[in-house]
Design an enzyme around this catalytic site. Structure first.
Site, PDB file in Angstrom:
ATOM      1  N   THR A 182      67.994  38.584  35.673  1.00 24.38           N
ATOM      2  CA  THR A 182      68.870  38.965  34.560  1.00 24.38           C
ATOM      3  C   THR A 182      68.536  38.142  33.312  1.00 24.38           C
ATOM      4  O   THR A 182      68.394  38.676  32.214  1.00 24.38           O
ATOM      5  CB  THR A 182      70.352  38.790  34.957  1.00 24.38           C
ATOM      6  OG1 THR A 182      70.564  39.512  36.162  1.00 24.38           O
ATOM      7  CG2 THR A 182      71.278  39.310  33.874  1.00 24.38           C
ATOM      8  N   LYS A 201      80.006  17.544  30.481  1.00 25.42           N
ATOM      9  CA  LYS A 201      80.936  16.518  29.991  1.00 25.42           C
ATOM     10  C   LYS A 201      82.360  17.050  29.956  1.00 25.42           C
ATOM     11  O   LYS A 201      83.272  16.379  29.512  1.00 25.42           O
ATOM     12  CB  LYS A 201      80.534  16.072  28.575  1.00 25.42           C
ATOM     13  CG  LYS A 201      79.162  15.450  28.483  1.00 25.42           C
ATOM     14  CD  LYS A 201      78.899  15.060  27.039  1.00 25.42           C
ATOM     15  CE  LYS A 201      77.501  14.525  26.841  1.00 25.42           C
ATOM     16  NZ  LYS A 201      77.171  14.384  25.417  1.00 25.42           N
ATOM     17  N   ARG A 249      76.478  34.473  31.453  1.00 26.46           N
ATOM     18  CA  ARG A 249      76.741  34.516  32.906  1.00 26.46           C
ATOM     19  C   ARG A 249      77.588  33.290  33.227  1.00 26.46           C
ATOM     20  O   ARG A 249      77.238  32.166  32.851  1.00 26.46           O
ATOM     21  CB  ARG A 249      75.450  34.490  33.716  1.00 26.46           C
ATOM     22  CG  ARG A 249      75.743  34.312  35.202  1.00 26.46           C
ATOM     23  CD  ARG A 249      74.541  34.548  36.067  1.00 26.46           C
ATOM     24  NE  ARG A 249      74.207  35.958  36.161  1.00 26.46           N
ATOM     25  CZ  ARG A 249      73.309  36.454  37.013  1.00 26.46           C
ATOM     26  NH1 ARG A 249      72.662  35.647  37.840  1.00 26.46           N
ATOM     27  NH2 ARG A 249      73.050  37.743  37.050  1.00 26.46           N
ATOM     28  N   HIS A 276      78.980  43.202  36.606  1.00 22.35           N
ATOM     29  CA  HIS A 276      77.598  42.940  36.166  1.00 22.35           C
ATOM     30  C   HIS A 276      77.068  44.248  35.553  1.00 22.35           C
ATOM     31  O   HIS A 276      76.216  44.919  36.139  1.00 22.35           O
ATOM     32  CB  HIS A 276      76.785  42.510  37.390  1.00 22.35           C
ATOM     33  CG  HIS A 276      75.440  41.919  37.077  1.00 22.35           C
ATOM     34  ND1 HIS A 276      74.853  41.975  35.829  1.00 22.35           N
ATOM     35  CD2 HIS A 276      74.552  41.256  37.877  1.00 22.35           C
ATOM     36  CE1 HIS A 276      73.673  41.394  35.869  1.00 22.35           C
ATOM     37  NE2 HIS A 276      73.474  40.928  37.098  1.00 22.35           N
TER      38      HIS A 276
HETATM   39  C1  NCD Z   1      72.731  39.719  41.429  1.00 19.21           C
HETATM   40  C2  NCD Z   1      73.769  38.830  40.779  1.00 19.21           C
HETATM   41  O1  NCD Z   1      73.482  37.773  40.226  1.00 19.21           O
HETATM   42  O2  NCD Z   1      74.924  39.242  40.829  1.00 19.21           O
HETATM   43  N1  NCD Z   1      71.437  39.439  41.017  1.00 19.21           N
HETATM   44  C3  NCD Z   1      70.987  39.960  39.831  1.00 19.21           C
HETATM   45  O3  NCD Z   1      71.579  39.822  38.802  1.00 19.21           O
HETATM   46  N2  NCD Z   1      69.870  40.685  39.882  1.00 19.21           N
HETATM   47  C4  NCD Z   1      72.888  39.803  42.911  1.00 19.21           C
HETATM   48  C5  NCD Z   1      72.816  38.563  43.748  1.00 19.21           C
HETATM   49  O4  NCD Z   1      72.722  37.440  43.268  1.00 19.21           O
HETATM   50  O5  NCD Z   1      72.856  38.716  44.966  1.00 19.21           O
END
Ligand code: NCD
Length: 475
Positions: free
Chosen positions: A49, A77, A99, A127
């Site tokens: 991502t 911190k 994220r 997501h």
């Molecule tokens: C996923 C996530 O981070 O939610 N990965 C991703 O973004 N391709 C799935 C996972 O971590 O299993």
């Protein structure tokens, strides 16, 4: 410019246009150049991502600032999320890709900033860019998404990719969805609510007959800490291990958001060379998809499908003033507020949400006969008319209650309180993984959507976890 926090923020037409644009980019469409800055703020691990978002930004000529993991940043911190976000906006970011481990973090970010936020994963919630690239891959391989039979396999409880994918699939017609998971990792009900297609539940891949198998990793990091979580993970992580024999003679596409977990591999490496293996193309599509998304954001081509705010109201009921003798027995209040038609036994709760203590002046009749319900409670406050805030609290615990405002022994006004479509600062979200949960100290305010008035159902504005009337907790 509009944020992408949930796939529901954009329309089906916008989704299709981003996918088509991404497919054209994959075929070599010329990439335009934007003199912008992307802040890529990844509080959690990521390869695909983050790299594909940053790679897309670079291809579009944008500068990329930010961090990958919080080590070495002031987050360590103890800096609140809001401060970090405002800093990056101050450093010139045009778009923020976020994220974060807390659910609702991206919605909160979008709320406090006036630049668009791309939700690259908020805890185990959503997501949406993964969903766009999943839909792009399906379109690329099968021509269209409509009418397909899709199985989602594995960790449907904590997997944000499958939560978002279900939301995305709701916009397509005639989908048959198989949810394949052990009981302890079933998809939370609110994600599948109002799914327009057909849903089946299964424990085993062998039970399903589908066009696409969407495998997922068991999200170990979301399991409870300690030996109990460890034991549970150990049990469930061995269940789904896809091998070529399962796919033999079948025209099934295998998808996976990746990464796979090497110690209990959920798709055997022997599947990689089969025509069924779509997951490598799927991951590569991430760059083109995110390029198309960033471009449409920079060009202001997508607009958020925002629900209209409907203010609270007073539903007026007709007033019938009974003869004086009756009034005296029923109300015993000359001036003030009388709350009638409270379900029997619930009167105490009404007093408690209004924080009425024993020293205050109030009238309380419990379990008396009623024409509306068989038995009811009635609560009254002599010489006191409740404020709008207090009336909202009553409506939250007893939405059917009738409010009587009494002046000079006459019912002056009678009605029911209709809550606004968004409730600010009254109800507490009880999801411990929500950005608003107090132990996280992120200062995100409490805010709820009213999903339905009758029966009353609320959902946290940030993490979207629903709460029924009986479980509402007030501030
Ligand atoms: C996923 C996530 O981070 O939610 N990965 C991703 O973004 N391709 C799935 C996972 O971590 O299993």
């Amino acid at each position: 410019m509009c944020s992408l926090v949930s796939i529901n923020d954009i329309s089906r037409a916008e989704i299709l246009s981003i996918i088509n644009d991404a497919l054209e980019r994959k075929k070599g469409k010329k990439t335009e150049q934007f003199p912008g800055v992307l802040a890529s703020l990844f509080y959690e691990s990521s390869t695909r991502t983050r790299e594909s978002t940053e790679c897309a930004a670079h291809r579009l000529g944008m500068h990329v600032i930010g961090f990958s993991g919080i080590e070495g940043t002031s987050v360590q911190k103890g800096e609140p999320l809001a401060d970090t976000l405002r800093m990056y906006r101050g450093f010139g970011a045009n778009i923020i890709a976020l994220r974060h481990p807390l659910e609702g973090a991206a919605r909160y970010a979008a709320d406090i900033l006036n630049i668009p936020v791309i939700n690259c994963g908020d805890g185990s919630n959503l997501h949406p860019t993964q969903t766009l690239l999943d839909l792009m891959t399906i379109t690329e391989k099968r021509g269209s998404v409509d009418g397909l039979r899709i199985a989602l396999v594995g960790d449907l409880k904590y997997g944000r990719t499958v939560h978002s994918l279900v939301a995305g699939l709701k916009m397509f017609s005639n989908i048959t969805l198989w949810l394949v998971a052990p009981d302890s990792l079933k998809m939370p009900a609110h994600f599948i609510e109002h799914f327009p297609g057909t849903i089946y539940h299964a424990h085993d891949i062998a039970e399903v007959d589908v066009d696409i198998l969407y495998m997922t990793r068991i999200q170990r990091e979301r399991f409870p800490q300690g030996p109990d979580g460890e034991l549970e993970f150990d049990k469930v992580s061995r269940i789904y291990q896809l091998t070529p024999s399962v796919l033999e003679g079948k025209n099934v596409g295998v998808m996976h958001p990746l990464p796979r977990y090497k110690h209990r591999i959920e798709i055997s490496l022997a599947v990689d060379s089969l025509h069924n293996a779509w997951y490598i193309d799927q991951a590569e599509n991430g760059v083109f998809l995110r390029e198309a998304l960033l471009s449409s954001m920079m060009l202001n081509k997508i607009s958020r499908r925002k629900k209209e705010f409907i203010p609270g109201a007073w539903k007026e009921l007709s007033v019938k003033n009974y003869p004086k003798e009756a009034q005296e027995t029923i109300y015993r209040i000359d001036n003030g507020t009388l709350i009638d038609h409270i379900h029997a036994g619930k009167g105490k709760e009404v007093l408690s949400v209004l924080q009425i203590d024993a020293a205050a002046k109030f009238v309380y009749a419990s379990n008396i006969s009623s024409k509306v319900y068989e038995r009811k409670d009635v609560v009254g406050f002599p010489d006191r008319e409740l404020t709008e805030m207090e009336l909202s609290k009553v409506a939250l615990v007893e939405p059917d209650a009738t409010i009587n405002i009494i002046r000079d022994k006459q019912v002056y006004k009678k009605g029911k309180v209709v809550l606004p479509s968004i409730i600010d600062g009254l109800v507490i979200c009880q999801n411990p993984r929500c950005i608003t949960y107090k132990t996280h100290n992120e200062f995100a305010p409490q805010k709820f959507h009213v999903v339905s008035h009758d029966p009353l159902l609320l959902a946290c504005y940030y993490c979207e976890v629903p709460v029924e009337r009986e479980k509402i907790k007030l501030e």
